[in-house]
Design a protein around this motif. Structure first.
Motif, mmCIF file in Angstrom:
data_model
loop_
_atom_site.group_PDB
_atom_site.id
_atom_site.type_symbol
_atom_site.label_atom_id
_atom_site.label_comp_id
_atom_site.label_asym_id
_atom_site.label_seq_id
_atom_site.Cartn_x
_atom_site.Cartn_y
_atom_site.Cartn_z
ATOM 1 N N ASP A 27 36.383 42.470 43.543
ATOM 2 C CA ASP A 27 36.983 43.172 44.683
ATOM 3 C C ASP A 27 37.381 42.202 45.796
ATOM 4 O O ASP A 27 36.744 41.172 45.991
ATOM 5 C CB ASP A 27 35.981 44.214 45.211
ATOM 6 C CG ASP A 27 36.649 45.236 46.116
ATOM 7 O OD1 ASP A 27 37.888 45.371 46.058
ATOM 8 O OD2 ASP A 27 35.927 45.891 46.883
ATOM 9 N N GLY A 28 38.427 42.572 46.517
ATOM 10 C CA GLY A 28 38.833 41.797 47.694
ATOM 11 C C GLY A 28 40.151 41.047 47.547
ATOM 12 O O GLY A 28 40.498 40.246 48.422
ATOM 13 N N ARG A 86 42.513 41.956 50.530
ATOM 14 C CA ARG A 86 42.092 41.340 51.792
ATOM 15 C C ARG A 86 42.337 39.836 51.789
ATOM 16 O O ARG A 86 42.695 39.247 52.799
ATOM 17 C CB ARG A 86 40.609 41.644 52.063
ATOM 18 C CG ARG A 86 40.406 43.003 52.713
ATOM 19 C CD ARG A 86 38.979 43.464 52.603
ATOM 20 N NE ARG A 86 38.711 43.995 51.267
ATOM 21 C CZ ARG A 86 37.509 44.396 50.858
ATOM 22 N NH1 ARG A 86 36.478 44.301 51.691
ATOM 23 N NH2 ARG A 86 37.359 44.883 49.654
ATOM 24 N N ARG A 118 46.877 54.173 44.097
ATOM 25 C CA ARG A 118 47.487 53.141 44.948
ATOM 26 C C ARG A 118 49.017 53.264 44.919
ATOM 27 O O ARG A 118 49.561 53.948 44.046
ATOM 28 C CB ARG A 118 47.063 51.762 44.446
ATOM 29 C CG ARG A 118 45.587 51.546 44.623
ATOM 30 C CD ARG A 118 45.178 50.152 44.245
ATOM 31 N NE ARG A 118 43.764 49.982 44.553
ATOM 32 C CZ ARG A 118 43.194 48.810 44.784
ATOM 33 N NH1 ARG A 118 43.905 47.717 44.738
ATOM 34 N NH2 ARG A 118 41.911 48.754 45.066
HETATM 35 MG MG MG Z 1 39.043 46.886 46.821
#
Ligand code: MG
Ligand code: IPE
Ligand code: IPE
Length: 249
Positions: free
Chosen positions: A29-30, A33, A80
């Motif tokens: 995850d990430g 970001r 998404r």
């Molecule tokens: Mg995520």
């Protein structure tokens, strides 16, 4: 090969081989970001995320870990924006084509776990081909959770068990953990010993709900594209400090 690469093949001296997890699962995850922090579109994070995953697979193999499961796309990720979903599906196909040869050479068995029938037909074909070609490889098992949801997996297992009961092939009182496991996407794999989540989120997000009953959990603030060998080393060091009791004293 440079000296550094040669050195990296060996398990760091402070890690104990006998205490290594057999199976590591990662919630990668990430990516979004990571890209945002650099003023880049989210998809750039996904591209770099693939590199991080390739490196982790290599490290696991070099250090003698027998199975790696990575969460690549959840059943909820369809919500998404369309362009992002489309980019990811294309990326999965491309990476699979590019990496297959090396996975064969490196004796990697690749397996996709999830509701694969909902994936684009072209990608399904690539997946079937990759799984069949690497089926007998034994050095490391690499599971890619794609269109994976823990709840859906459990529901589908229930449906196929109910079907066997209805056909008279199984009695309800015969259903035990071993039989249940055989109906999961991950049938035949041992449960993850260590579950890693990057980017600091303290949740499971519908990953391996059945299988992580007794996994050790390690969460790092590091964003997935930055998760490198050193980070993995830290996760393994933390894991080796844990006392796994499995309910005993
Ligand atoms: Mg995520
Ligand atoms: C994980 O990174 C990759 C996928 C879910 C495909 P994210 O895309 O969730 O990145 P963040 O959480 O938005 O930063
Ligand atoms: C989990 O990450 C799914 C994958 C890493 C593929 P998400 O980014 O989708 O999870 P939430 O939405 O933060 O729970």
């Amino acid at each position: 090969m440079t000296t550094q690469q040669t050195e990296q093949q060996y398990l760091p001296v402070d890690l104990k081989r006998e205490l290594l997890p057999r199976h590591v699962a990662v919630i990668c995850d990430g990516n979004g970001r990571w890209a945002k922090k650099r003023g880049l579109p989210r998809i750039m994070g996904h591209k770099r995320g693939v590199d991080a995953l390739k490196n982790l697979l290599r490290t696991c193999k070099d250090w003698g870990i027998k199975a790696l499961t990575a969460y690549a796309f959840s059943t909820e990720n369809w919500k998404r924006p369309e362009e992002e979903v489309e980019f990811l599906m294309t990326l999965f196909g491309r990476v699979l084509r590019q990496e297959l040869e090396e996975m064969i050479e490196e004796d990697v068995q690749i397996r996709f776990v999830g509701d694969l029938e909902e994936l684009p037909v072209g990608l399904q074909k690539e997946i079937t081909h990759a799984m069949e070609t690497t089926r007998n490889n034994r050095t490391i098992q690499f599971n890619v959770a794609t269109n994976y949801g823990g709840r859906l997996e459990i529901l589908q297992a229930c449906r196929s068990i109910a079907d066997r009961v209805q056909k008279g092939l199984l009695q309800p009182n015969e259903i035990d953990e071993a039989i249940f496991e055989r109906h999961l996407y991950t049938a035949g794999s041992c449960d993850p010993d260590l579950l890693i989540r990057t980017s600091g989120e303290m949740r499971i997000s519908n990953f391996l709900l059945w299988q992580i009953a007794y996994s050790e959990i390690y969460i790092t603030e590091t964003l997935w594209p930055d998760f490198d060998r050193n980070e993995f080393h830290r996760a393994l060091s933390a894991y080796q400090q844990r006392e796994r009791r499995f309910g005993k004293v």
